[in-house]
Design an enzyme around this catalytic site. Structure first.
Site, short mmCIF file in Angstrom:
data_model
loop_
_atom_site.label_atom_id
_atom_site.label_comp_id
_atom_site.label_asym_id
_atom_site.label_seq_id
_atom_site.Cartn_x
_atom_site.Cartn_y
_atom_site.Cartn_z
N LYS A 161 0.89 -1.17 0.00
CA LYS A 161 0.00 0.00 0.00
C LYS A 161 0.92 1.21 0.00
CE LYS A 161 -4.20 1.11 2.52
NZ LYS A 161 -5.02 1.49 1.39
N1 PPE Z 1 -8.06 -1.36 -2.84
C1 PPE Z 1 -7.48 -0.15 -2.68
C2 PPE Z 1 -6.84 0.49 -3.85
C3 PPE Z 1 -7.50 0.45 -1.43
O1 PPE Z 1 -6.91 1.63 -1.27
C4 PPE Z 1 -8.15 -0.18 -0.34
C5 PPE Z 1 -8.20 0.48 1.00
C6 PPE Z 1 -8.75 -1.44 -0.57
C7 PPE Z 1 -8.68 -1.99 -1.83
C8 PPE Z 1 -9.40 -2.21 0.53
O2 PPE Z 1 -8.45 -2.71 1.45
P1 PPE Z 1 -8.80 -2.96 2.98
O3 PPE Z 1 -8.96 -1.64 3.61
O4 PPE Z 1 -7.66 -3.73 3.51
O5 PPE Z 1 -10.07 -3.75 3.02
N2 PPE Z 1 -8.25 1.89 0.98
C9 PPE Z 1 -7.94 2.65 2.17
C10 PPE Z 1 -7.73 4.12 1.86
C11 PPE Z 1 -8.94 4.98 1.77
C12 PPE Z 1 -8.60 6.46 1.71
O6 PPE Z 1 -9.37 7.19 1.10
O7 PPE Z 1 -7.61 6.89 2.31
C13 PPE Z 1 -8.93 2.40 3.27
O8 PPE Z 1 -10.06 1.96 3.02
O9 PPE Z 1 -8.56 2.62 4.43
#
Ligand code: PPE
Length: 307
Positions: A161
């Site tokens: 990330k």
């Molecule tokens: N894909 C992406 C590209 C992504 O950024 C997230 C989380 C996910 C999938 C889902 O991952 P998880 O949170 O482990 O279920 N995105 C984070 C950032 C949001 C933001 O605007 O800042 C989040 O949801 O915390």
């Protein structure tokens, strides 16, 4: 969602300091080139009046794996960062909130080899409501397939990330909002559905749940939780390639993410999805997810770290 964030204290480089003192130099390397890694974690108030962080060890593990992928050495232990997450909630008196650990490269030399610059870490907690709106959680949101392509799998290290990767997400998100939609869905470099700007994607057709395989998407912690919850309920979940037109003819679509939780999608590119409102399987999984985070699901209590 756009409210300005302000709290009491921030954990920075091993110390809890006043909010307004958590500042960095303009030569902070990450600010120039985007090489940094972060996490997004949520803490929920449980039914018994306590507070619990959802899947804290998994988020901390991913933070360290993101750093490893990017050749960054976080100068703290996993336990220290986990503790900083809990302390940030306590110090800001947050019973519910969002926690953002960020590992970034500090100032020192400029140029593309920051080898000797310090790796710094911040952990910030704030209150964050429904990411895609209260209404969206019930009615479903409207999405567009982005004109921007998700980075090729050998450009974006998807298991990490990484801060800079989010430029791609920001371009897609802003385009979607400017065009009057709530969120963007990105296709990968081969034209298959990848994920939304900050969420993983699931569709339901004829009772079967489908989500893109991990190669080209972030290994979402909410994604894996929802897969497990669905399978526990006897539902079939497959990880298989999804084409754009498959989205249009799905019975239900929903997005998952820490910020977005489980958000239904009611329309994509002016095509109504199913009956155009939150579908029954989406509702079941949304309820299952909120039962877990509220501490009502004993079986998945292992996903909670009480503050
Ligand atoms: N894909 C992406 C590209 C992504 O950024 C997230 C989380 C996910 C999938 C889902 O991952 P998880 O949170 O482990 O279920 N995105 C984070 C950032 C949001 C933001 O605007 O800042 C989040 O949801 O915390």
């Amino acid at each position: 969602m756009a409210a300005r964030v302000h709290g009491e204290r921030i954990w920075l480089d091993g110390r809890m300091i006043p909010w307004d003192e958590a500042r960095v130099h303009v030569l902070t390397h990450t600010l120039h080139y985007g090489l940094g890694v972060f996490e997004g974690i949520r803490c929920y108030r449980t039914d018994d009046g306590r507070s619990a962080v959802f899947r804290l060890p998994e988020h901390i593990r991913r933070l360290f794996e993101s750093a490893h992928i990017n050749l960054m050495q976080i100068p703290y232990t996993r336990d220290a960062i986990s503790q900083a997450v809990l302390d940030s909630l306590r110090e800001n008196a947050l019973l519910e909130g969002y926690i953002r650990p960020l590992a970034f490269i500090g100032d020192g030399v400029m140029g593309l080899n920051p080898a000797d610059n310090p790796v710094r870490v911040a952990v910030v907690a704030w209150a964050w409501g429904k990411y895609l709106g209260e209404e969206g959680m019930e009615r479903g949101i409207r999405c567009r397939v982005s004109s921007f392509t998700r980075h090729h799998v050998n450009a974006k290290m998807q298991k990490g990330k990484t801060c800079g990767d989010y430029v791609n997400s920001i371009l897609a998100k802003r385009e979607a909002l400017l065009d009057g939609y709530d969120e963007a869905i990105l296709l990968d470099a081969t034209g298959l559905v990848a994920e939304a700007s900050g969420e993983n994607l699931f569709l339901v057709r004829d009772g079967e749940i489908k989500t893109p395989p991990l190669a080209n998407v972030l290994e979402g912690i909410t994604r894996s939780s929802v897969i497990e919850l669905a399978r526990d309920k006897g539902m079939t979940v497959v990880e298989a390639p999804i084409t754009r037109d498959e989205l249009y003819i799905a019975d239900e679509i929903f997005l998952t993410g820490t910020a977005a939780e489980v958000t239904p999608v009611r329309e994509i590119d002016h095509r109504q999805i199913g009956p155009g409102r939150r579908g029954p399987i989406t509702k079941t999984l949304q309820d299952a997810f909120f039962d877990v985070v509220a501490g009502r699901d004993r079986k998945h209590e292992r996903w909670l770290t009480y503050v």
